[in-house]
Scaffold this motif. Sequence first.
Motif, PDB file in Angstrom:
ATOM      1  N   ALA A 106       0.835  -1.167   0.132  1.00 47.58           N
ATOM      2  CA  ALA A 106       0.027  -0.093  -0.018  1.00 47.58           C
ATOM      3  C   ALA A 106       0.743   1.338   0.093  1.00 47.58           C
ATOM      4  O   ALA A 106       0.245   2.354   0.137  1.00 47.58           O
ATOM      5  CB  ALA A 106      -0.981   0.023   1.348  1.00 47.58           C
ATOM      6  N   ARG A 107       2.088   1.119  -0.143  1.00 46.44           N
ATOM      7  CA  ARG A 107       2.956   2.286  -0.096  1.00 46.44           C
ATOM      8  C   ARG A 107       2.839   3.052  -1.596  1.00 46.44           C
ATOM      9  O   ARG A 107       2.418   2.566  -2.332  1.00 46.44           O
ATOM     10  CB  ARG A 107       4.666   1.981  -0.011  1.00 46.44           C
ATOM     11  CG  ARG A 107       4.920   1.263   1.316  1.00 46.44           C
ATOM     12  CD  ARG A 107       6.219   0.723   1.335  1.00 46.44           C
ATOM     13  NE  ARG A 107       6.295  -0.273   0.033  1.00 46.44           N
ATOM     14  CZ  ARG A 107       7.605  -0.171  -0.770  1.00 46.44           C
ATOM     15  NH1 ARG A 107       8.655   0.530  -0.702  1.00 46.44           N
ATOM     16  NH2 ARG A 107       7.484  -1.041  -1.662  1.00 46.44           N
ATOM     17  N   ALA A 108       3.044   4.462  -1.320  1.00 45.41           N
ATOM     18  CA  ALA A 108       2.929   5.315  -2.407  1.00 45.41           C
ATOM     19  C   ALA A 108       3.836   4.908  -3.637  1.00 45.41           C
ATOM     20  O   ALA A 108       3.310   4.988  -4.844  1.00 45.41           O
ATOM     21  CB  ALA A 108       3.489   6.826  -1.952  1.00 45.41           C
ATOM     22  N   SER A 109       4.957   4.373  -3.265  1.00 45.18           N
ATOM     23  CA  SER A 109       5.932   3.969  -4.461  1.00 45.18           C
ATOM     24  C   SER A 109       5.609   2.581  -5.225  1.00 45.18           C
ATOM     25  O   SER A 109       6.189   2.472  -6.035  1.00 45.18           O
ATOM     26  CB  SER A 109       7.245   4.076  -3.964  1.00 45.18           C
ATOM     27  OG  SER A 109       7.603   3.077  -3.184  1.00 45.18           O
ATOM     28  N   PHE A 110       4.843   1.810  -4.679  1.00 42.67           N
ATOM     29  CA  PHE A 110       4.624   0.310  -4.989  1.00 42.67           C
ATOM     30  C   PHE A 110       3.815   0.590  -6.114  1.00 42.67           C
ATOM     31  O   PHE A 110       2.749   1.216  -6.172  1.00 42.67           O
ATOM     32  CB  PHE A 110       3.990  -0.533  -3.920  1.00 42.67           C
ATOM     33  CG  PHE A 110       3.860  -1.882  -4.272  1.00 42.67           C
ATOM     34  CD1 PHE A 110       4.994  -2.714  -3.977  1.00 42.67           C
ATOM     35  CD2 PHE A 110       2.839  -2.403  -5.095  1.00 42.67           C
ATOM     36  CE1 PHE A 110       5.048  -4.046  -4.226  1.00 42.67           C
ATOM     37  CE2 PHE A 110       2.981  -3.811  -5.499  1.00 42.67           C
ATOM     38  CZ  PHE A 110       3.983  -4.533  -4.772  1.00 42.67           C
ATOM     39  N   ARG A 111       4.164  -0.014  -7.172  1.00 42.20           N
ATOM     40  CA  ARG A 111       3.139  -0.423  -8.400  1.00 42.20           C
ATOM     41  C   ARG A 111       2.985  -1.653  -8.856  1.00 42.20           C
ATOM     42  O   ARG A 111       3.898  -2.599  -8.676  1.00 42.20           O
ATOM     43  CB  ARG A 111       3.728   0.794  -9.605  1.00 42.20           C
ATOM     44  CG  ARG A 111       4.002   1.968  -9.346  1.00 42.20           C
ATOM     45  CD  ARG A 111       4.881   2.580 -10.655  1.00 42.20           C
ATOM     46  NE  ARG A 111       6.101   1.942 -11.204  1.00 42.20           N
ATOM     47  CZ  ARG A 111       6.737   1.977 -12.124  1.00 42.20           C
ATOM     48  NH1 ARG A 111       6.312   2.788 -13.116  1.00 42.20           N
ATOM     49  NH2 ARG A 111       7.861   1.515 -12.211  1.00 42.20           N
ATOM     50  N   PHE A 112       2.048  -1.904  -9.459  1.00 41.34           N
ATOM     51  CA  PHE A 112       1.561  -3.391  -9.914  1.00 41.34           C
ATOM     52  C   PHE A 112       1.242  -2.960 -11.638  1.00 41.34           C
ATOM     53  O   PHE A 112       0.714  -1.835 -11.791  1.00 41.34           O
ATOM     54  CB  PHE A 112       0.584  -3.773  -9.295  1.00 41.34           C
ATOM     55  CG  PHE A 112       0.049  -5.216  -9.662  1.00 41.34           C
ATOM     56  CD1 PHE A 112       0.672  -6.253  -9.734  1.00 41.34           C
ATOM     57  CD2 PHE A 112      -1.187  -5.273 -10.019  1.00 41.34           C
ATOM     58  CE1 PHE A 112       0.199  -7.589 -10.034  1.00 41.34           C
ATOM     59  CE2 PHE A 112      -1.819  -6.503 -10.626  1.00 41.34           C
ATOM     60  CZ  PHE A 112      -0.911  -7.749 -10.460  1.00 41.34           C
ATOM     61  N   PHE A 113       1.486  -3.875 -12.345  1.00 38.30           N
ATOM     62  CA  PHE A 113       1.161  -3.916 -13.889  1.00 38.30           C
ATOM     63  C   PHE A 113       0.055  -4.784 -14.495  1.00 38.30           C
ATOM     64  O   PHE A 113       0.503  -5.928 -14.048  1.00 38.30           O
ATOM     65  CB  PHE A 113       2.421  -3.629 -14.614  1.00 38.30           C
ATOM     66  CG  PHE A 113       3.711  -2.931 -13.907  1.00 38.30           C
ATOM     67  CD1 PHE A 113       3.476  -1.476 -14.179  1.00 38.30           C
ATOM     68  CD2 PHE A 113       4.754  -3.483 -13.549  1.00 38.30           C
ATOM     69  CE1 PHE A 113       4.527  -0.837 -13.724  1.00 38.30           C
ATOM     70  CE2 PHE A 113       5.827  -2.761 -13.248  1.00 38.30           C
ATOM     71  CZ  PHE A 113       5.699  -1.382 -13.243  1.00 38.30           C
ATOM     72  N   ASN A 114      -0.424  -4.444 -15.195  1.00 33.55           N
ATOM     73  CA  ASN A 114      -1.278  -5.190 -16.165  1.00 33.55           C
ATOM     74  C   ASN A 114      -1.835  -4.613 -17.304  1.00 33.55           C
ATOM     75  O   ASN A 114      -1.802  -3.444 -17.643  1.00 33.55           O
ATOM     76  CB  ASN A 114      -2.642  -5.934 -15.321  1.00 33.55           C
ATOM     77  CG  ASN A 114      -2.470  -7.283 -15.309  1.00 33.55           C
ATOM     78  OD1 ASN A 114      -2.454  -7.806 -16.480  1.00 33.55           O
ATOM     79  ND2 ASN A 114      -2.699  -8.148 -14.127  1.00 33.55           N
ATOM     80  N   ARG A 115      -2.408  -5.459 -18.260  1.00 31.70           N
ATOM     81  CA  ARG A 115      -3.066  -5.021 -19.529  1.00 31.70           C
ATOM     82  C   ARG A 115      -4.190  -4.535 -19.478  1.00 31.70           C
ATOM     83  O   ARG A 115      -4.998  -4.881 -18.424  1.00 31.70           O
ATOM     84  CB  ARG A 115      -2.920  -6.301 -20.551  1.00 31.70           C
ATOM     85  CG  ARG A 115      -1.737  -6.912 -20.515  1.00 31.70           C
ATOM     86  CD  ARG A 115      -1.463  -7.750 -21.812  1.00 31.70           C
ATOM     87  NE  ARG A 115      -0.112  -8.213 -22.059  1.00 31.70           N
ATOM     88  CZ  ARG A 115       0.978  -7.619 -22.560  1.00 31.70           C
ATOM     89  NH1 ARG A 115       0.948  -6.353 -22.441  1.00 31.70           N
ATOM     90  NH2 ARG A 115       2.192  -8.145 -22.297  1.00 31.70           N
TER      91      ARG A 115
END
Length: 132
Positions: A106-115
């Motif tokens: 849930a940190r501001a810098s965390f990213r997840f990617f998807n189509r």
Amino acid sequence: RPGIRTAYPFGSGSDLLPRHAWYIVNSATRTWPVGQKRPNEGGLFDLTGNAWTWCNGAGLPYRAGTFAAPVDDAEDHPSVTANQGITERQKRSLRGGACDVLPFVARASFRFFNRPSFLYTTVGLRPCRTFD
């Protein structure tokens, strides 16, 4: 995440997370109606936890930087321009975590990617509008 210099949009400590977000510890692993937790300093609710937020940013790694010279988190990477539009070939960023994530996600810098065609119950978007 403009201007956020802390781990979370509301500060650095995960001890404040239950006041601001639905996540794995307090959500019963389900989404909740918006606005039941405290807003961030900008008055926005549910930027952390509850549901992932689709972002326009391309799903590409951060550019390299150093502690002394960090690199800005630019919206568009040189290889992906806004004029290309959204296509199935390019993954997009999801931010903010969801009701089923651990605190570090849930940190501001965390990213997840998807189509763009990715569908899941804890993924949504935040409509916005620019005012002149």
